[in-house]
Design a protein around this motif. Structure first.
Motif, short mmCIF file in Angstrom:
data_model
loop_
_atom_site.label_atom_id
_atom_site.label_comp_id
_atom_site.label_asym_id
_atom_site.label_seq_id
_atom_site.Cartn_x
_atom_site.Cartn_y
_atom_site.Cartn_z
N UNK A 12 35.27 43.42 16.78
CA UNK A 12 34.78 44.02 15.53
C UNK A 12 34.25 45.41 15.82
N UNK A 14 31.88 47.94 13.86
CA UNK A 14 31.09 48.18 12.67
C UNK A 14 31.34 49.59 12.14
N UNK A 16 32.11 51.99 8.16
CA UNK A 16 32.43 51.89 6.75
C UNK A 16 33.85 52.37 6.52
N UNK A 17 34.82 51.50 6.34
CA UNK A 17 34.64 50.05 6.38
C UNK A 17 34.60 49.53 7.82
N UNK A 18 34.24 48.30 7.92
CA UNK A 18 34.31 47.61 9.21
C UNK A 18 35.78 47.46 9.55
N UNK A 202 40.80 45.28 8.02
CA UNK A 202 39.45 45.70 7.64
C UNK A 202 38.51 44.50 7.71
N UNK A 203 37.25 44.82 7.79
CA UNK A 203 36.24 43.75 7.80
C UNK A 203 36.31 42.93 6.54
N UNK A 204 36.56 43.58 5.42
CA UNK A 204 36.66 42.88 4.15
C UNK A 204 37.80 41.87 4.15
N UNK A 205 38.89 42.25 4.76
CA UNK A 205 40.05 41.33 4.86
C UNK A 205 39.66 40.11 5.68
N UNK A 207 36.64 39.02 6.23
CA UNK A 207 35.62 38.27 5.47
C UNK A 207 36.27 37.38 4.43
N UNK A 208 37.25 37.93 3.74
CA UNK A 208 37.89 37.21 2.64
C UNK A 208 38.77 36.06 3.14
N UNK A 214 35.62 35.95 11.77
CA UNK A 214 34.80 37.17 11.73
C UNK A 214 33.38 36.86 12.22
#
Lengths: 221, 315
Positions: A12, A14, A16-18, A202-205, A207-208, A214
């Protein structure tokens, strides 16, 4: 908690975005050699599967060349996929949440991720694709050798060859269907293809779609 | 007719239409053809096993006419030479020493092996290359080597284990029934060379009639089960045998009793093909429809924010 859901190179970053490293350059190269082989095998195989697609032999330099080259590409695919298998098999072992995920397939298809359990690096659908590919490729290479008459004609009887050619055709049809699912899922779930091109999501991906993975990566840091 | 009178085969028919061309095709591998306006008279080669003396003149004639040579081999314990069909040897005499359990007599069964020219050819059904295998309206099944890709599917389709793949040019070879000779009104080379008229050639009707005479003669000599081998499982053949023991063809070097295209091949070339194409098409269409209905599965800004929060907490 066991960590075999995390593969070497997963990391990971960190920000913006992760961003999250999902596949190493080696894994990506390995994947694309397999992918190109599979597409070439499907095209050359379908050319001999049905007369309506015989014209595809033109892509390979005619019928004789198609017949000659198809099994060799098969060997490349087998060796290449074996590499993927070694890389990915542990993270594809079936887990408790996979049963729940499968039972809620309706939510999967509807895109309601919120109703699904948190999953690791691979969800149950991906695992099914992985194991289906593994088994079918094994079936295809074994039945393929039985009908590779240029070098191996004397090792099987004609009746065994008849079974082999039927099984080879059925397994090929099945693997093409699995491949369609695999490619479609990668397109439908936006942000996925980058994992196999750039190696990152991406971190959002994450996360989702693979929250457990993650969390594991973050807790490892 | 005196029972023991030597019956000559009918003289070669002169009205067999000559010139086999694309217009005479009734079947063409991996293609559909419209039936020819005027069908040729079906022809047949009749091999009377009871009259064969095993001289192999037919083998030599076949090699000569097709300009093939077969290397000097070794004795494999029988007169069979070469021991089996090869890409260069379209016909081989198969010698069987058989003790008749009823008479205790040793019978020397000699069957000329080669393509049977099935009415329903398994090789043609299995072939993936358009036009590599054709059937003329007179019944002859022929390989077009320019179109053959050497895949060996014909070997799997054939119920008689006939086609052989050349290791030189990787193409399939078998008896042509001398289609090039028949096209100009001549009979096959083997029939021409046979000194006892064990091999005769003509229209299929004439050959069946001649076979009837021969079978009558054989029956009168005590071969109660003499008969014609024209197996219905493959729609009949354009190479037929007169056998003294037609009830047990397998004693003649494993001539199949009830040959038919293997159901495995039928399944492969039938259901599998149509169901397979339908399945692949269905998967692609379902994907397309699904995408149109549900739209793309996108990562939301909240997902990104959650990820940032998660990583931020641990930093």
């Amino acid at each position: 908690m066991t960590t075999y859901d995390v593969e070497s190179g997963d990391q990971v970053h960190p920000g913006q975005p992760v961003t999250v490293d999902r596949y190493t350059a080696g894994a990506r190269l390995n994947h694309w050699i397999t992918a190109i082989s599979l597409v070439l095998l499907a095209l050359s195989g379908l050319a001999l599967f049905t007369p309506s697609l015989y014209f595809l032999t033109g892509l390979f330099g005619g019928g004789q060349w198609t017949r000659t080259i198809h099994p060799w590409i098969g060997v490349v695919l087998f060796v290449s996929f074996f590499g993927l298998f070694v890389r990915f098999w542990r993270a594809n072992l079936w887990k408790a949440e996979d049963g729940t995920w499968m039972a809620r397939l309706r939510d999967v298809i509807g895109g309601h991720e919120e109703n699904l359990p948190e999953v690791g690096k691979y969800n149950a659908g991906q695992k099914v694709v992985f194991w289906a590919m593994s088994i079918l490729i094994l079936v295809l290479i074994v039945s393929g050798f039985a009908i590779w008459d240029q070098y191996f004609a004397q090792y099987t009887t004609i009746d065994q060859k008849r079974w082999a050619v039927l099984i080879h055709a059925m397994a090929a049809v099945t693997i093409i269907c699995v491949w369609i699912v695999h490619v479609y899922a990668a397109i439908w779930v936006r942000g996925t293809i980058g994992a196999m091109t750039k190696g990152q999501v991406t971190g959002g991906w994450a996360w989702r779609h693979h929250r457990k993975w993650l969390r594991e990566l973050v807790s490892k840091k | 007719m005196a029972n023991f009178e030597f019956v000559l085969p009918p003289a070669p028919t002169k009205d067999i239409k000559v010139g086999l061309g694309d217009g005479d095709l009734v079947k063409r591998s991996a293609s559909t053809v419209s039936p020819p306006a005027k069908a040729l008279t079906p022809v047949a080669k009749l091999i009377d096993v009871s009259k064969c003396i095993g001289c192999k003149a037919c083998e030599v004639a076949c090699l000569e006419w097709n300009d093939k040579r077969t290397p000097v081999g070794v004795n494999v314990g029988s007169y069979d030479f070469p021991p089996d069909l090869t890409p260069d040897m379209f016909t081989v005499m198969k010698f069987t020493e058989w003790v008749n359990p009823e008479t205790k007599n040793l019978e020397w069964l000699i069957r000329k092996d080669g393509c049977m020219h099935c009415e329903d050819p398994g090789c043609l059904k299995a072939c993936p290359a358009p036009g590599a295998i054709v059937q003329y309206s007179n019944g002859i099944v022929d390989f077009d080597h320019d179109k053959c890709i050497g895949c060996g599917y014909c070997v799997k389709g054939c119920p008689f284990n006939i086609p052989r793949i050349s290791e030189v040019d990787h193409k399939a070879y078998k008896c042509t029934l001398c289609s090039d000779r028949v096209a100009v009104g001549q009979g096959p080379a083997c029939a021409h060379a046979c000194p006892t008229h064990a091999i005769v050639f003509g229209t299929k009707d004439e050959m069946k009639k001649h076979a009837d005479d021969r079978i009558k003669d054989l029956k009168s000599r005590g071969f109660a089960n003499a008969g014609l081998y024209d197996p219905p499982g493959v729609g009949g053949t354009h190479v037929m045998y007169v056998l003294h023991h037609a009830d047990q063809p397998q004693i003649y070097a494993n001539l199949p009793k009830d040959p038919r295209i293997s159901p495995i091949v039928e399944l492969w070339k039938g259901m599998t093909k149509y169901a397979g194409l339908a399945a692949m098409g269905a998967f692609a269409v379902i994907g397309l429809v699904h995408h149109v209905v549900t739209g793309a599965n996108r990562v939301s800004p909240e997902d990104e924010a959650n990820a940032e929060k998660l990583t931020g907490d641990r930093r």
